[in-house]
Design an enzyme around this catalytic site. Structure first.
Site, PDB file in Angstrom:
ATOM      1  N   ASN A 116     -11.155 -58.779  -2.244  1.00 11.25           N
ATOM      2  CA  ASN A 116     -11.738 -59.440  -3.131  1.00 11.25           C
ATOM      3  C   ASN A 116     -12.183 -60.837  -2.352  1.00 11.25           C
ATOM      4  O   ASN A 116     -11.376 -61.675  -2.558  1.00 11.25           O
ATOM      5  CB  ASN A 116     -11.631 -59.634  -4.423  1.00 11.25           C
ATOM      6  CG  ASN A 116     -12.557 -60.604  -5.121  1.00 11.25           C
ATOM      7  OD1 ASN A 116     -13.854 -60.622  -4.788  1.00 11.25           O
ATOM      8  ND2 ASN A 116     -12.108 -61.009  -6.422  1.00 11.25           N
ATOM      9  N   TRP A 117     -13.491 -60.937  -1.768  1.00 10.74           N
ATOM     10  CA  TRP A 117     -13.692 -62.027  -0.759  1.00 10.74           C
ATOM     11  C   TRP A 117     -14.256 -63.153  -1.853  1.00 10.74           C
ATOM     12  O   TRP A 117     -14.594 -64.183  -1.145  1.00 10.74           O
ATOM     13  CB  TRP A 117     -14.667 -61.695   0.337  1.00 10.74           C
ATOM     14  CG  TRP A 117     -14.055 -60.718   1.368  1.00 10.74           C
ATOM     15  CD1 TRP A 117     -12.832 -60.399   1.531  1.00 10.74           C
ATOM     16  CD2 TRP A 117     -14.583 -60.300   2.489  1.00 10.74           C
ATOM     17  NE1 TRP A 117     -12.702 -59.935   2.648  1.00 10.74           N
ATOM     18  CE2 TRP A 117     -13.701 -59.582   3.492  1.00 10.74           C
ATOM     19  CE3 TRP A 117     -16.022 -60.416   3.155  1.00 10.74           C
ATOM     20  CZ2 TRP A 117     -14.179 -58.891   4.612  1.00 10.74           C
ATOM     21  CZ3 TRP A 117     -16.247 -59.764   4.213  1.00 10.74           C
ATOM     22  CH2 TRP A 117     -15.362 -59.076   4.818  1.00 10.74           C
ATOM     23  N   LYS A 118     -14.540 -62.826  -2.917  1.00 14.75           N
ATOM     24  CA  LYS A 118     -15.080 -63.774  -3.856  1.00 14.75           C
ATOM     25  C   LYS A 118     -16.266 -64.523  -3.231  1.00 14.75           C
ATOM     26  O   LYS A 118     -17.135 -63.874  -2.594  1.00 14.75           O
ATOM     27  CB  LYS A 118     -14.195 -64.763  -4.181  1.00 14.75           C
ATOM     28  CG  LYS A 118     -12.851 -64.168  -4.727  1.00 14.75           C
ATOM     29  CD  LYS A 118     -11.797 -64.857  -5.509  1.00 14.75           C
ATOM     30  CE  LYS A 118     -10.633 -64.057  -5.862  1.00 14.75           C
ATOM     31  NZ  LYS A 118      -9.717 -64.956  -6.599  1.00 14.75           N
TER      32      LYS A 118
ATOM     33  N   HIS B  92     -13.385 -59.157 -13.652  1.00  7.75           N
ATOM     34  CA  HIS B  92     -12.440 -60.236 -13.175  1.00  7.75           C
ATOM     35  C   HIS B  92     -12.568 -61.476 -13.931  1.00  7.75           C
ATOM     36  O   HIS B  92     -13.239 -61.681 -14.571  1.00  7.75           O
ATOM     37  CB  HIS B  92     -12.971 -60.630 -11.733  1.00  7.75           C
ATOM     38  CG  HIS B  92     -11.927 -61.135 -10.922  1.00  7.75           C
ATOM     39  ND1 HIS B  92     -11.716 -62.677 -10.907  1.00  7.75           N
ATOM     40  CD2 HIS B  92     -11.286 -60.986  -9.688  1.00  7.75           C
ATOM     41  CE1 HIS B  92     -10.646 -62.882 -10.226  1.00  7.75           C
ATOM     42  NE2 HIS B  92     -10.420 -61.832  -9.465  1.00  7.75           N
TER      43      HIS B  92
ATOM     44  N   GLU C 121     -12.088 -64.430 -13.167  1.00 11.18           N
ATOM     45  CA  GLU C 121     -13.044 -65.515 -12.958  1.00 11.18           C
ATOM     46  C   GLU C 121     -14.408 -65.535 -13.625  1.00 11.18           C
ATOM     47  O   GLU C 121     -15.158 -66.437 -13.853  1.00 11.18           O
ATOM     48  CB  GLU C 121     -13.304 -65.765 -11.608  1.00 11.18           C
ATOM     49  CG  GLU C 121     -11.817 -66.536 -11.090  1.00 11.18           C
ATOM     50  CD  GLU C 121     -11.608 -66.040  -9.513  1.00 11.18           C
ATOM     51  OE1 GLU C 121     -12.240 -65.625  -8.679  1.00 11.18           O
ATOM     52  OE2 GLU C 121     -10.539 -66.377  -9.064  1.00 11.18           O
TER      53      GLU C 121
ATOM     54  N   GLU D 248      -4.064 -58.410 -13.177  1.00 13.31           N
ATOM     55  CA  GLU D 248      -3.987 -59.564 -12.629  1.00 13.31           C
ATOM     56  C   GLU D 248      -3.707 -60.637 -13.650  1.00 13.31           C
ATOM     57  O   GLU D 248      -4.587 -61.128 -14.414  1.00 13.31           O
ATOM     58  CB  GLU D 248      -5.291 -59.748 -11.929  1.00 13.31           C
ATOM     59  CG  GLU D 248      -5.977 -58.598 -10.936  1.00 13.31           C
ATOM     60  CD  GLU D 248      -6.760 -59.439 -10.031  1.00 13.31           C
ATOM     61  OE1 GLU D 248      -6.312 -59.388  -8.768  1.00 13.31           O
ATOM     62  OE2 GLU D 248      -7.960 -59.871 -10.645  1.00 13.31           O
TER      63      GLU D 248
ATOM     64  N   GLY E 220      -4.667 -67.136  -7.259  1.00 18.94           N
ATOM     65  CA  GLY E 220      -5.181 -68.096  -6.554  1.00 18.94           C
ATOM     66  C   GLY E 220      -4.172 -69.346  -6.686  1.00 18.94           C
ATOM     67  O   GLY E 220      -4.318 -70.496  -6.292  1.00 18.94           O
TER      68      GLY E 220
ATOM     69  N   SER F 162      -2.242 -63.436  -6.001  1.00 20.66           N
ATOM     70  CA  SER F 162      -1.569 -64.336  -4.945  1.00 20.66           C
ATOM     71  C   SER F 162      -0.821 -63.126  -4.054  1.00 20.66           C
ATOM     72  O   SER F 162       0.230 -63.392  -3.448  1.00 20.66           O
ATOM     73  CB  SER F 162      -0.464 -65.544  -5.367  1.00 20.66           C
ATOM     74  OG  SER F 162      -1.428 -66.371  -6.063  1.00 20.66           O
TER      75      SER F 162
ATOM     76  N   GLY G 226      -7.058 -61.464  -3.020  1.00 20.15           N
ATOM     77  CA  GLY G 226      -8.098 -62.384  -2.974  1.00 20.15           C
ATOM     78  C   GLY G 226      -7.912 -62.984  -1.876  1.00 20.15           C
ATOM     79  O   GLY G 226      -8.412 -62.761  -0.597  1.00 20.15           O
ATOM     80  N   GLY G 227      -7.507 -64.337  -1.916  1.00 18.22           N
ATOM     81  CA  GLY G 227      -7.370 -65.396  -0.584  1.00 18.22           C
ATOM     82  C   GLY G 227      -7.035 -64.573   0.674  1.00 18.22           C
ATOM     83  O   GLY G 227      -7.561 -64.725   1.738  1.00 18.22           O
TER      84      GLY G 227
HETATM   85  P1  PGA Z   1      -5.607 -64.160  -4.976  1.00 19.34           P
HETATM   86  O1  PGA Z   1      -7.034 -63.232  -6.002  1.00 19.34           O
HETATM   87  O2  PGA Z   1      -5.249 -63.062  -4.207  1.00 19.34           O
HETATM   88  O3  PGA Z   1      -6.405 -65.104  -4.390  1.00 19.34           O
HETATM   89  O4  PGA Z   1      -4.837 -64.741  -6.131  1.00 19.34           O
HETATM   90  C1  PGA Z   1      -6.805 -62.140  -6.477  1.00 19.34           C
HETATM   91  C2  PGA Z   1      -8.162 -61.887  -7.309  1.00 19.34           C
HETATM   92  O5  PGA Z   1      -8.673 -62.597  -7.947  1.00 19.34           O
HETATM   93  O6  PGA Z   1      -8.350 -60.547  -7.365  1.00 19.34           O
END
Ligand code: PGA
Length: 271
Positions: free
Chosen positions: A19-21, A103, A105, A178, A184, A224, A245-246
């Site tokens: 997930n590149w956000k 998600h 976020e 998650e 993050g 993470s 994510g990251g």
């Molecule tokens: P993260 O994000 O790996 O940066 O913690 C995961 C996600 O939001 O799917």
């Protein structure tokens, strides 16, 4: 190894989704997608990249000759209408095969509710997108011993939207567990806690009209995940991969994560 001594690995697929956000532009997204595809060619692992929606076209083009699949990070709950700035399932289903739904976020920043998320699942079924449905508790909920109840209630409300006579749940549902406090932050859940939650998730789904046997629903861990932390999760037979994510923006990290996922795929006999 004899047949009798073989561990009872589930037949579920092993999936690594990035997930590149809100990162990358159409130009650098296609280069990054190419590099990730080249570095992660491991048999038996389903790879998915979810770039920002404006990068879908360039990333789809970049990945056209690979088996890396493309997903969107969100879709609207309605197919069309007066929803300024939104993007819907029929707009993207020529460019993406997957959709991240619910998600945390988006729950946090767009105040998305479980009911809206349920409707998004219906759109996925209607327009042929494979959903990665995100669930997970906040830190205070875990500390109060309410992690399980929180996730069960999320699923209950979401799935109640797709249980109606006219509604249809996607038959290729994937869940991402998650924990919000792990996203993050550099903190991860314990593998054993994630595995326990995966069992709870499947039990809950079984009560809510999942079209195929809930035991066949892949559950990914997210929060993470890195090439170092992935081991703890994939060592658990109940966990079928990761939503990253990251680290999914870093080629070396993705290479490490997918390489570890390949070991799980091999152990399950899916290659
Ligand atoms: P993260 O994000 O790996 O940066 O913690 C995961 C996600 O939001 O799917």
């Amino acid at each position: 190894m004899t047949q009798g001594s073989r561990p009872a690995w589930p037949t579920r697929p092993v999936i690594v989704a990035g997930n590149w956000k809100m990162n990358t532009t159409p130009l650098d997204a296609s280069l990054l997608a190419n590099d990730i595809a080249d570095a992660t060619g491991v048999p038996g692992v389903t790879r998915v990249i979810c770039p920002p929606v404006v990068c879908l076209e360039s990333v789809s083009r970049a990945l056209a000759d690979t088996d890396v699949e493309v997903g969107v990070q969100n879709i609207h709950a309605q197919p069309f209408g007066a929803y300024t700035g939104e993007v819907s399932a029929p707009m993207v289903n020529m460019l993406a095969r997957w959709a991240i739904i619910g998600h945390s976020e988006r729950r946090r920043d767009q105040a998305e509710t479980d009911e809206q998320i349920g409707r998004k699942l219906l759109r996925c079924a209607e327009f042929g997108l494979r959903p990665i449905l995100c669930v997970g508790e906040h830190l205070d909920q875990r500390e109060a011993g309410r992690a399980e109840e929180t996730v069960r209630r999320q699923l209950e409300r979401i799935m109640s939207m797709v249980e109606g006579a006219a509604a249809r749940a996607p038959d290729d549902l994937v869940i991402a567990y998650e924990p919000v406090w792990a996203i993050g932050t550099g903190r991860t859940a314990r593998g054993s806690d994630a595995a326990q939650m995966a069992q709870i998730i499947r039990r809950e789904l079984a009560q809510h009209g999942v079209p195929n046997d809930a035991m066949h629903v892949p559950v990914l861990y997210g929060g993470s995940v890195t090439s170092s932390s992935i081991e703890e999760f994939l060592a658990e037979p109940d966990i079928d991969g990761a939503l990253v994510g990251g680290a999914s923006l870093k080629v070396d990290e993705m290479a490490g994560i997918v390489a570890r996922a390949g070991l799980t795929a091999a152990a399950r006999g899916s290659i």
